[in-house]
Write a protein that holds these residues in place. Structure first.
Motif, short mmCIF file in Angstrom:
data_model
loop_
_atom_site.label_atom_id
_atom_site.label_comp_id
_atom_site.label_asym_id
_atom_site.label_seq_id
_atom_site.Cartn_x
_atom_site.Cartn_y
_atom_site.Cartn_z
N SER A 107 8.79 -3.60 3.77
CA SER A 107 7.71 -2.63 3.61
C SER A 107 7.34 -2.42 2.15
CB SER A 107 8.10 -1.30 4.24
OG SER A 107 8.30 -1.45 5.61
N TYR A 108 8.35 -2.29 1.30
CA TYR A 108 8.09 -2.12 -0.13
C TYR A 108 7.43 -3.36 -0.72
CZ TYR A 108 10.27 2.41 -0.93
OH TYR A 108 10.54 3.75 -0.94
N LEU A 109 7.88 -4.54 -0.32
CA LEU A 109 7.28 -5.78 -0.83
C LEU A 109 5.83 -5.92 -0.37
CD1 LEU A 109 10.23 -8.32 -0.46
CD2 LEU A 109 9.30 -7.33 -2.57
N ALA A 110 5.58 -5.58 0.90
CA ALA A 110 4.20 -5.67 1.41
C ALA A 110 3.29 -4.68 0.68
CB ALA A 110 4.19 -5.40 2.91
N THR A 111 3.79 -3.49 0.43
CA THR A 111 3.00 -2.49 -0.30
C THR A 111 2.73 -2.95 -1.72
OG1 THR A 111 3.94 -0.73 1.05
CG2 THR A 111 2.94 -0.09 -1.05
N ALA A 112 3.73 -3.49 -2.38
CA ALA A 112 3.54 -4.00 -3.75
C ALA A 112 2.52 -5.13 -3.77
CB ALA A 112 4.88 -4.47 -4.32
N LEU A 113 2.56 -6.00 -2.78
CA LEU A 113 1.60 -7.11 -2.70
C LEU A 113 0.17 -6.58 -2.50
CD1 LEU A 113 1.00 -10.15 -2.51
CD2 LEU A 113 1.42 -9.95 -0.04
N VAL A 114 0.00 -5.61 -1.62
CA VAL A 114 -1.33 -5.05 -1.38
C VAL A 114 -1.86 -4.37 -2.64
CG1 VAL A 114 -2.58 -3.25 -0.11
CG2 VAL A 114 -1.05 -4.80 1.10
N VAL A 115 -1.02 -3.62 -3.34
CA VAL A 115 -1.45 -2.95 -4.58
C VAL A 115 -1.82 -4.00 -5.63
CG1 VAL A 115 -0.67 -1.51 -6.49
CG2 VAL A 115 -0.20 -0.82 -4.13
N ALA A 116 -1.04 -5.06 -5.75
CA ALA A 116 -1.35 -6.12 -6.71
C ALA A 116 -2.67 -6.81 -6.37
CB ALA A 116 -0.21 -7.14 -6.76
N LEU A 117 -2.90 -7.08 -5.09
CA LEU A 117 -4.15 -7.71 -4.68
C LEU A 117 -5.35 -6.81 -4.94
CD1 LEU A 117 -3.07 -9.43 -1.34
CD2 LEU A 117 -3.69 -10.55 -3.48
N LEU A 118 -5.22 -5.53 -4.63
CA LEU A 118 -6.32 -4.61 -4.89
C LEU A 118 -6.62 -4.48 -6.38
CD1 LEU A 118 -5.56 -1.78 -2.30
CD2 LEU A 118 -7.51 -3.34 -2.30
N THR A 119 -5.57 -4.44 -7.19
CA THR A 119 -5.76 -4.35 -8.64
C THR A 119 -6.46 -5.59 -9.16
OG1 THR A 119 -3.76 -3.00 -8.80
CG2 THR A 119 -4.55 -4.04 -10.83
N THR A 120 -6.06 -6.76 -8.68
CA THR A 120 -6.70 -8.01 -9.08
C THR A 120 -8.16 -8.04 -8.65
OG1 THR A 120 -4.58 -9.14 -8.90
CG2 THR A 120 -6.54 -10.53 -8.92
N TRP A 121 -8.43 -7.62 -7.42
CA TRP A 121 -9.79 -7.59 -6.91
C TRP A 121 -10.68 -6.67 -7.74
CZ3 TRP A 121 -11.32 -4.59 -1.92
CH2 TRP A 121 -12.65 -4.84 -1.61
N ILE A 122 -10.17 -5.51 -8.10
CA ILE A 122 -10.94 -4.56 -8.91
C ILE A 122 -11.20 -5.14 -10.29
CG2 ILE A 122 -10.78 -2.34 -10.09
CD1 ILE A 122 -9.34 -1.32 -7.53
N ALA A 123 -10.22 -5.79 -10.89
CA ALA A 123 -10.40 -6.38 -12.22
C ALA A 123 -11.44 -7.50 -12.18
CB ALA A 123 -9.07 -6.92 -12.73
N ILE A 124 -11.39 -8.34 -11.16
CA ILE A 124 -12.37 -9.43 -11.04
C ILE A 124 -13.77 -8.87 -10.80
CG2 ILE A 124 -13.09 -11.35 -9.54
CD1 ILE A 124 -10.09 -11.97 -9.22
N ASP A 125 -13.89 -7.86 -9.95
CA ASP A 125 -15.18 -7.24 -9.69
C ASP A 125 -15.75 -6.59 -10.95
OD1 ASP A 125 -17.31 -6.43 -7.85
OD2 ASP A 125 -16.56 -4.40 -8.23
N TYR A 126 -14.89 -5.94 -11.73
CA TYR A 126 -15.32 -5.32 -12.99
C TYR A 126 -15.91 -6.38 -13.93
CZ TYR A 126 -14.92 -3.17 -17.60
OH TYR A 126 -15.18 -2.72 -18.86
N LEU A 127 -15.23 -7.50 -14.06
CA LEU A 127 -15.72 -8.56 -14.93
C LEU A 127 -17.05 -9.12 -14.42
CD1 LEU A 127 -12.37 -10.41 -15.70
CD2 LEU A 127 -13.67 -8.89 -17.21
#
Length: 59
Positions: free
Chosen positions: A13-33
């Motif tokens: 559960s912790y690993l899945a949550t960390a993966l989702v947070v990392a993916l969302l952060t990456t998506w936001i950074a790419i969208d910002y650029l």
């Protein structure tokens, strides 16, 4: 530290949550650029923002 019989569920559960947070952060950074690039393209083509035009006319 013993997590008991549910250790695999807790760790997964912790690993899945960390993966989702990392993916969302990456998506936001790419969208910002992409948004910054698109805005720069619009400004280079002559489109101006209303807020920017209002500030220039006050000076």
């Amino acid at each position: 530290m013993s997590l008991g019989p549910y250790a695999s569920f807790i760790v997964t559960s912790y690993l899945a949550t960390a993966l989702v947070v990392a993916l969302l952060t990456t998506w936001i950074a790419i969208d910002y650029l992409n948004q910054k690039r698109r805005l720069r393209e619009l400004e280079e083509s002559g489109v101006v923002r209303r807020s920017g035009a209002a500030q220039r006319s006050r000076r």
